[in-house]
Scaffold this motif. Sequence first.
Motif, mmCIF file in Angstrom:
data_model
loop_
_atom_site.group_PDB
_atom_site.id
_atom_site.type_symbol
_atom_site.label_atom_id
_atom_site.label_comp_id
_atom_site.label_asym_id
_atom_site.label_seq_id
_atom_site.Cartn_x
_atom_site.Cartn_y
_atom_site.Cartn_z
ATOM 1 N N ASP A 202 -7.587 1.687 -2.671
ATOM 2 C CA ASP A 202 -8.212 0.704 -1.796
ATOM 3 C C ASP A 202 -7.832 1.028 -0.352
ATOM 4 O OD1 ASP A 202 -9.640 -1.514 -0.944
ATOM 5 O OD2 ASP A 202 -8.517 -2.952 -2.149
ATOM 6 N N VAL A 203 -8.441 0.295 0.549
ATOM 7 C CA VAL A 203 -8.118 0.406 1.966
ATOM 8 C C VAL A 203 -6.818 -0.359 2.198
ATOM 9 C CG1 VAL A 203 -8.911 -0.132 4.302
ATOM 10 C CG2 VAL A 203 -10.563 0.560 2.537
ATOM 11 N N PRO A 204 -5.799 0.290 2.743
ATOM 12 C CA PRO A 204 -4.493 -0.379 2.836
ATOM 13 C C PRO A 204 -4.438 -1.512 3.840
ATOM 14 C CG PRO A 204 -4.433 1.735 3.942
ATOM 15 C CD PRO A 204 -5.764 1.655 3.243
ATOM 16 N N ASP A 205 -5.148 -1.380 4.950
ATOM 17 C CA ASP A 205 -5.037 -2.346 6.046
ATOM 18 C C ASP A 205 -6.316 -3.157 6.239
ATOM 19 O OD1 ASP A 205 -6.514 -0.195 6.889
ATOM 20 O OD2 ASP A 205 -5.502 0.029 8.810
ATOM 21 N N ARG A 206 -6.954 -3.459 5.118
ATOM 22 C CA ARG A 206 -8.197 -4.237 5.188
ATOM 23 C C ARG A 206 -7.914 -5.649 5.689
ATOM 24 N NH1 ARG A 206 -5.729 -4.601 0.631
ATOM 25 N NH2 ARG A 206 -5.965 -6.264 -0.864
ATOM 26 N N TYR A 207 -8.917 -6.226 6.298
ATOM 27 C CA TYR A 207 -8.792 -7.621 6.713
ATOM 28 C C TYR A 207 -8.779 -8.500 5.464
ATOM 29 C CZ TYR A 207 -9.326 -7.015 11.741
ATOM 30 O OH TYR A 207 -9.117 -6.709 13.063
ATOM 31 N N TRP A 208 -8.057 -9.603 5.541
ATOM 32 C CA TRP A 208 -7.970 -10.547 4.425
ATOM 33 C C TRP A 208 -8.749 -11.797 4.822
ATOM 34 C CZ3 TRP A 208 -7.172 -10.656 -0.476
ATOM 35 C CH2 TRP A 208 -6.914 -11.859 -1.110
ATOM 36 N N PHE A 209 -9.955 -11.947 4.285
ATOM 37 C CA PHE A 209 -10.834 -13.070 4.614
ATOM 38 C C PHE A 209 -10.918 -13.273 6.127
ATOM 39 C CE2 PHE A 209 -9.914 -13.892 0.181
ATOM 40 C CZ PHE A 209 -11.164 -14.217 -0.300
ATOM 41 N N GLY A 210 -11.157 -12.174 6.840
ATOM 42 C CA GLY A 210 -11.331 -12.219 8.280
ATOM 43 C C GLY A 210 -10.048 -12.186 9.089
ATOM 44 N N HIS B 74 -5.831 9.242 -0.677
ATOM 45 C CA HIS B 74 -6.146 7.821 -0.726
ATOM 46 C C HIS B 74 -4.893 6.991 -0.974
ATOM 47 C CE1 HIS B 74 -10.396 8.788 -0.868
ATOM 48 N NE2 HIS B 74 -10.097 9.712 -1.775
ATOM 49 N N TYR B 75 -4.961 5.753 -0.525
ATOM 50 C CA TYR B 75 -3.888 4.796 -0.760
ATOM 51 C C TYR B 75 -4.092 4.075 -2.083
ATOM 52 C CZ TYR B 75 -1.972 5.015 3.970
ATOM 53 O OH TYR B 75 -1.369 5.415 5.124
ATOM 54 N N THR B 76 -2.985 3.733 -2.711
ATOM 55 C CA THR B 76 -2.976 2.821 -3.848
ATOM 56 C C THR B 76 -2.496 1.484 -3.314
ATOM 57 O OG1 THR B 76 -2.509 4.589 -5.414
ATOM 58 C CG2 THR B 76 -1.968 2.341 -6.115
ATOM 59 N N VAL B 77 -3.247 0.426 -3.628
ATOM 60 C CA VAL B 77 -2.892 -0.917 -3.182
ATOM 61 C C VAL B 77 -2.482 -1.740 -4.394
ATOM 62 C CG1 VAL B 77 -3.748 -3.022 -2.087
ATOM 63 C CG2 VAL B 77 -4.362 -0.781 -1.152
ATOM 64 N N ALA C 201 0.848 -1.186 0.000
ATOM 65 C CA ALA C 201 0.000 0.000 0.000
ATOM 66 C C ALA C 201 0.885 1.238 0.000
ATOM 67 C CB ALA C 201 -0.918 0.001 1.218
ATOM 68 N N ALA C 202 0.499 2.237 -0.795
ATOM 69 C CA ALA C 202 1.305 3.446 -0.915
ATOM 70 C C ALA C 202 0.414 4.680 -0.982
ATOM 71 C CB ALA C 202 2.173 3.369 -2.165
ATOM 72 N N LYS C 203 0.897 5.743 -0.366
ATOM 73 C CA LYS C 203 0.201 7.035 -0.441
ATOM 74 C C LYS C 203 1.267 8.113 -0.592
ATOM 75 C CE LYS C 203 -1.816 8.830 3.201
ATOM 76 N NZ LYS C 203 -1.845 10.190 3.700
ATOM 77 N N ARG C 204 1.252 8.752 -1.741
ATOM 78 C CA ARG C 204 2.210 9.816 -2.012
ATOM 79 C C ARG C 204 1.897 11.057 -1.158
ATOM 80 N NH1 ARG C 204 2.632 6.955 -6.584
ATOM 81 N NH2 ARG C 204 4.296 7.233 -8.047
ATOM 82 N N THR C 205 2.883 11.897 -1.012
ATOM 83 C CA THR C 205 2.717 13.150 -0.287
ATOM 84 C C THR C 205 1.530 13.928 -0.861
ATOM 85 O OG1 THR C 205 5.093 13.255 0.105
ATOM 86 C CG2 THR C 205 3.863 15.316 0.346
ATOM 87 N N GLY C 206 0.624 14.336 0.010
ATOM 88 C CA GLY C 206 -0.519 15.142 -0.394
ATOM 89 C C GLY C 206 -1.717 14.369 -0.913
ATOM 90 N N GLU C 207 -1.579 13.079 -1.152
ATOM 91 C CA GLU C 207 -2.714 12.286 -1.617
ATOM 92 C C GLU C 207 -3.626 11.934 -0.451
ATOM 93 O OE1 GLU C 207 -1.170 10.028 -5.629
ATOM 94 O OE2 GLU C 207 -1.093 8.912 -3.760
#
Length: 134
Positions: free
Chosen positions: A55-63, A32-35, A24-30
Amino acid sequence: AVLQVYGARAWGWRGWLAIHTWIAAKRTGEAHYTVYDVVGWRGKRGAPVLRIAQDVPDRYWFGEEPMILKEHMGSGVDALIDEIDKAAAAYPWKTSYTVFPGPNSNTFVAWIAQQVPQLELELPFAAIGSGYVN
């Protein structure tokens, strides 16, 4: 700027042995994250297995709760994200997925780490498929 590599226990019985990884990455000033991630079911639907999207960077993965495997923040991270973009564009298995021995999600993250050594990432043993790039 923020750059994070995540891992979470894999889905089903695979979670006893393996993790799924993504970036997951978020550039300076952005805002939202890019996953950046690879998921096998996309290929079964005729789509590339590699996806780069907001996308959400730290989303749960299948629970399963994700853990941060590597994190870079602040100065110089925008340039690191640029290098990850270039490496992701050159990823050779965008449409291929095999749970074992790979290529899979861990192969993708290992590929990025190999192409961008300044990421300074060592994946854990549970990142099955990460050795596929060697």
